[in-house]
Scaffold this motif. Structure first.
Motif, PDB file in Angstrom:
ATOM      1  N   ALA A  41      38.615  29.538  -7.069  1.00  0.00           N
ATOM      2  CA  ALA A  41      37.891  29.162  -8.285  1.00  0.00           C
ATOM      3  C   ALA A  41      36.402  29.438  -8.151  1.00  0.00           C
ATOM      4  CB  ALA A  41      38.128  27.684  -8.591  1.00  0.00           C
ATOM      5  N   GLU A  42      35.886  29.342  -6.932  1.00  0.00           N
ATOM      6  CA  GLU A  42      34.459  29.604  -6.690  1.00  0.00           C
ATOM      7  C   GLU A  42      34.173  31.091  -6.464  1.00  0.00           C
ATOM      8  OE1 GLU A  42      33.221  26.995  -3.507  1.00  0.00           O
ATOM      9  OE2 GLU A  42      33.727  25.188  -4.646  1.00  0.00           O
ATOM     10  N   GLY A  43      35.233  31.912  -6.494  1.00  0.00           N
ATOM     11  CA  GLY A  43      35.048  33.354  -6.394  1.00  0.00           C
ATOM     12  C   GLY A  43      35.004  33.925  -4.992  1.00  0.00           C
ATOM     13  N   TYR A  44      35.369  33.130  -3.998  1.00  0.00           N
ATOM     14  CA  TYR A  44      35.313  33.606  -2.612  1.00  0.00           C
ATOM     15  C   TYR A  44      36.555  34.410  -2.203  1.00  0.00           C
ATOM     16  CZ  TYR A  44      31.418  30.356  -1.903  1.00  0.00           C
ATOM     17  OH  TYR A  44      30.222  29.698  -1.993  1.00  0.00           O
ATOM     18  N   TYR A  45      37.720  34.043  -2.765  1.00  0.00           N
ATOM     19  CA  TYR A  45      38.968  34.606  -2.269  1.00  0.00           C
ATOM     20  C   TYR A  45      39.758  35.294  -3.370  1.00  0.00           C
ATOM     21  CZ  TYR A  45      37.626  31.243   1.279  1.00  0.00           C
ATOM     22  OH  TYR A  45      36.913  30.526   2.182  1.00  0.00           O
ATOM     23  N   ARG A  46      40.529  36.270  -2.981  1.00  0.00           N
ATOM     24  CA  ARG A  46      41.334  37.047  -3.921  1.00  0.00           C
ATOM     25  C   ARG A  46      42.403  36.180  -4.574  1.00  0.00           C
ATOM     26  NH1 ARG A  46      44.178  41.402   0.008  1.00  0.00           N
ATOM     27  NH2 ARG A  46      45.267  41.933  -1.926  1.00  0.00           N
ATOM     28  N   THR A  47      42.747  36.562  -5.782  1.00  0.00           N
ATOM     29  CA  THR A  47      43.737  35.799  -6.540  1.00  0.00           C
ATOM     30  C   THR A  47      44.968  36.640  -6.888  1.00  0.00           C
ATOM     31  OG1 THR A  47      42.613  36.395  -8.598  1.00  0.00           O
ATOM     32  CG2 THR A  47      41.985  34.294  -7.570  1.00  0.00           C
ATOM     33  N   ASP A  48      45.025  37.859  -6.372  1.00  0.00           N
ATOM     34  CA  ASP A  48      46.140  38.744  -6.706  1.00  0.00           C
ATOM     35  C   ASP A  48      47.365  38.513  -5.814  1.00  0.00           C
ATOM     36  OD1 ASP A  48      44.477  39.770  -4.623  1.00  0.00           O
ATOM     37  OD2 ASP A  48      45.533  41.692  -4.755  1.00  0.00           O
TER      38      ASP A  48
ATOM     39  N   ALA B 202      39.368  37.856   1.319  1.00  0.00           N
ATOM     40  CA  ALA B 202      38.088  37.848   0.602  1.00  0.00           C
ATOM     41  C   ALA B 202      38.228  38.517  -0.769  1.00  0.00           C
ATOM     42  CB  ALA B 202      37.028  38.565   1.425  1.00  0.00           C
ATOM     43  N   ALA B 203      37.550  37.970  -1.751  1.00  0.00           N
ATOM     44  CA  ALA B 203      37.577  38.547  -3.094  1.00  0.00           C
ATOM     45  C   ALA B 203      37.068  39.981  -3.039  1.00  0.00           C
ATOM     46  CB  ALA B 203      36.717  37.703  -4.027  1.00  0.00           C
ATOM     47  N   ARG B 204      37.710  40.832  -3.800  1.00  0.00           N
ATOM     48  CA  ARG B 204      37.348  42.249  -3.798  1.00  0.00           C
ATOM     49  C   ARG B 204      36.580  42.572  -5.054  1.00  0.00           C
ATOM     50  NH1 ARG B 204      43.119  44.700  -1.531  1.00  0.00           N
ATOM     51  NH2 ARG B 204      43.042  43.576   0.443  1.00  0.00           N
ATOM     52  N   PRO B 205      35.589  43.453  -4.935  1.00  0.00           N
ATOM     53  CA  PRO B 205      34.843  43.827  -6.142  1.00  0.00           C
ATOM     54  C   PRO B 205      35.784  44.462  -7.172  1.00  0.00           C
ATOM     55  CG  PRO B 205      33.749  44.619  -4.145  1.00  0.00           C
ATOM     56  CD  PRO B 205      35.091  44.100  -3.723  1.00  0.00           C
TER      57      PRO B 205
END
Length: 195
Positions: A138-145, A190-193
């Motif tokens: 939710a804070e944008g740190y980790y991937r959600t796919d 980690a969240a990916r661009p």
């Protein structure tokens, strides 16, 4: 000289015997003989061999749960909290490597009520860990796919694999291994661009 309780002596003896010859091949009499106590003294603390195996894991799981709950309760960014949670569970699993090895090798021999209790408590631990992951998503740190359940299972697979290769006599300390495994895990989720 440090005084130990009868319960500690019995549990230490049981752990050593379960590790050396297996849970199924260890009798209550062997445990009390190794601990230097009577059966009556043992039964004051443990009603059965089943109780002994459960207690081997209970100390580790209780400690890890207390640590995780304290981490999760802090008001800090999720990436800080999840990193600390990962490092803690790896380090404490190494501290209790023999207990974990013995338990997971023999857990299927626990009575059904004890197996259900272990399942319930492990699920509660994983739910708290997953909640930290969800907060980080939710804070944008980790991937959600990738489903959270898959991510959590991926991390704990590494933790449960530790007894097959980690040695305290090896070239790396538990702190180094915990940092390395945590870095690899967090880099992978980690969240990916976008794009």
């Amino acid at each position: 000289m440090k005084q130990t309780s009868v319960a500690d002596d019995v549990l230490r003896a049981a752990l050593g015997l379960f590790a050396a010859q297996g849970y199924a091949n260890t009798s209550v009499q062997q445990v009390v003989d190794a601990a230097g106590v009577t059966k009556g003294a043992m039964y004051h603390y443990f009603q059965s061999k089943d109780d002994l195996l459960f207690a081997v894991y209970d100390r580790m799981l209780t400690l890890q749960t207390d640590h995780l709950e304290a981490i999760a309760a802090r008001d800090e960014p999720a990436d800080v909290l999840l990193r600390e949670a990962c490092v803690d569970v790896i380090e404490t699993s190494i501290d209790f490597l023999l207990e974990g090895t013995v338990f997971f090798r023999s857990v299927h021999m626990l009575s059904q009520p004890r197996q259900q209790e272990v399942t319930r408590r492990r699920r509660a631990y994983h739910d708290t860990f997953a909640a930290l992951l969800e907060k980080g998503q939710a804070e944008g740190y980790y991937r959600t796919d990738v489903p959270r359940g898959v991510i959590v299972a991926h991390f704990f697979a590494d933790v449960h694999y530790l007894p097959t290769w980690f040695s305290s006599d090896g070239p790396e300390t538990k702190e180094q291994v915990a940092a390395q495994l945590t870095d690899l895990f967090l880099a992978g989720i980690a969240a990916r661009p976008e794009g």
